[in-house]
Motif scaffolding. Structure first.
Motif, PDB file in Angstrom:
ATOM      1  N   ILE A 187      -1.225   2.045   8.746  1.00 44.42           N
ATOM      2  CA  ILE A 187      -2.426   1.521   8.111  1.00 44.42           C
ATOM      3  C   ILE A 187      -3.023   0.499   9.060  1.00 44.42           C
ATOM      4  CG2 ILE A 187      -3.351   0.158   6.195  1.00 44.42           C
ATOM      5  CD1 ILE A 187      -1.306   1.489   4.388  1.00 44.42           C
ATOM      6  N   ARG A 207      -6.788   4.494   6.290  1.00 44.46           N
ATOM      7  CA  ARG A 207      -5.617   5.125   5.699  1.00 44.46           C
ATOM      8  C   ARG A 207      -5.687   6.640   5.849  1.00 44.46           C
ATOM      9  NH1 ARG A 207      -4.552   1.575   0.798  1.00 44.46           N
ATOM     10  NH2 ARG A 207      -5.459  -0.438   1.387  1.00 44.46           N
ATOM     11  N   SER A 245      -5.871  -2.336   9.795  1.00 49.19           N
ATOM     12  CA  SER A 245      -6.704  -3.281   9.055  1.00 49.19           C
ATOM     13  C   SER A 245      -7.574  -4.076  10.021  1.00 49.19           C
ATOM     14  CB  SER A 245      -5.800  -4.227   8.254  1.00 49.19           C
ATOM     15  OG  SER A 245      -6.552  -5.212   7.604  1.00 49.19           O
ATOM     16  N   ASP A 272       0.866  -1.183   0.000  1.00 50.30           N
ATOM     17  CA  ASP A 272       0.000   0.000   0.000  1.00 50.30           C
ATOM     18  C   ASP A 272       0.903   1.232   0.000  1.00 50.30           C
ATOM     19  OD1 ASP A 272      -2.214  -1.676   0.146  1.00 50.30           O
ATOM     20  OD2 ASP A 272      -2.164  -1.711   2.330  1.00 50.30           O
ATOM     21  N   THR A 318      -9.411  -1.275   5.712  1.00 49.50           N
ATOM     22  CA  THR A 318      -8.085  -0.710   5.945  1.00 49.50           C
ATOM     23  C   THR A 318      -8.195   0.809   6.015  1.00 49.50           C
ATOM     24  OG1 THR A 318      -7.655  -0.854   3.561  1.00 49.50           O
ATOM     25  CG2 THR A 318      -6.741  -2.591   4.955  1.00 49.50           C
ATOM     26  N   LEU A 349      -0.990   8.257  -0.517  1.00 46.83           N
ATOM     27  CA  LEU A 349      -0.961   7.840   0.883  1.00 46.83           C
ATOM     28  C   LEU A 349       0.161   8.531   1.648  1.00 46.83           C
ATOM     29  CD1 LEU A 349      -1.594   4.005   0.535  1.00 46.83           C
ATOM     30  CD2 LEU A 349      -3.227   5.767   1.205  1.00 46.83           C
TER      31      LEU A 349
END
Length: 206
Positions: free
Chosen positions: A136, A198, A138, A125, A196, A130
Motif C-alpha cells: 500500500i 491499493r 501512501s 488496511d 493510498t 484487498l
C-alpha cells in the motif's frame, strides 16, 4: 513476494519487523505537491466518511473519495463504496507510485483532513477485498501531520511526521501485525490530502 524501489530519492526503513515500512521524503517538490493538492481538492467528489462504531452509523468531518477501475468497489466499517473514475492527475500520480514499487494498482482511497482536529483512529488496511500480497503506497499532500504505528501484540509504537510530497510504503505483511493512525493535534495546521494506492482482488468483488 519481494518488491523493489526504483527511485533516486533516499528512503528510510521505519519498520522491519513483522512487515516493512519505508518512508521517502520529497518525492514531489513543494510546487508540484501543491498543484496536485489543488487538483485533487477541486476535481473529486468529496463526501463525509460514514462508518459503524458500536452499532451506530457515524458521519465524520473528514471527507473521502474512493477512485478506481470500474469494478473496484470497496467495503470498510460496514459501508460499501463505489469508485469514481480516475482523473488525468490521479493517473499521472498512480504511474509514478507504480514505478516506485514495481506494482500495479487499481484503486485509491483519498482522505481530506481540514485541520488538526481531524484524524484517523487505530486501524489496519486488511479488508477482504484487498490483495494481501500487494504493498500500500501512501502519498501525503499539504500539511505535515504525525503518523504512528502500534504492534497488535506487544503494543510497540513508532511515530513519524509525514511531509508534503512524501511517500510511505507499507509492504506485506505489515497490515497483519500493525495498526496505524493519523494522530490529531491541537496545533493550527492547514488541510492535508492523503492518497493510498491499493490493489482490489476483483474475484472477491460482488
Amino acid at each position: 513476494m519481494q518488491f523493489k524501489l526504483e527511485s533516486t530519492e533516499t528512503f528510510t526503513t521505519c519498520l522491519d519487523t513483522d512487515g516493512r515500512v519505508e518512508y521517502m521524503p520529497s518525492i514531489f517538490d513543494d510546487a508540484t505537491s501543491n498543484r496536485l493538492f489543488e487538483a485533487c481538492l477541486n476535481t473529486l467528489d468529496w463526501q463525509p466518511d460514514q462508518l459503524y462504531m458500536f452499532g451506530k452509523k457515524i458521519t465524520t468531518q473528514r471527507k473521502v473519495a474512493w477512485v478506481g477501475d470500474q469494478d473496484c468497489s470497496y467495503t470498510y466499517s460496514g459501508v460499501k463504496k463505489y469508485p469514481q473514475p480516475w482523473t488525468a492527475d490521479l493517473l499521472w500520480i498512480k504511474n509514478k507510485m507504480e514505478a516506485l514499487v514495481q506494482y500495479k494498482f487499481n484503486s485509491c482511497l483519498l482522505n481530506l483532513y481540514h485541520n488538526g482536529s481531524e484524524g484517523m483512529g487505530w486501524h489496519s488496511d486488511d479488508e477482504l477485498e484487498l490483495d494481501r500480497n500487494a504493498p500500500i503506497v501512501s502519498l501525503s499532500l499539504g500539511a505535515v501531520r504525525k503518523f504512528a504505528f502500534k504492534h497488535k501484540l506487544h503494543k510497540t509504537t513508532h511515530a513519524m511526521f509525514l511531509e508534503n510530497g512524501s511517500v510511505l510504503v507499507m509492504y506485506p505483511p505489515t497490515q497483519e501485525f500493525w495498526h496505524h493512525s493519523l494522530l490529531k493535534t491541537k496545533q493550527l495546521v492547514s488541510s492535508r490530502i492523503n492518497l493510498t494506492f491499493r490493489c482490489i482482488q476483483l474475484e472477491n468483488v460482488d
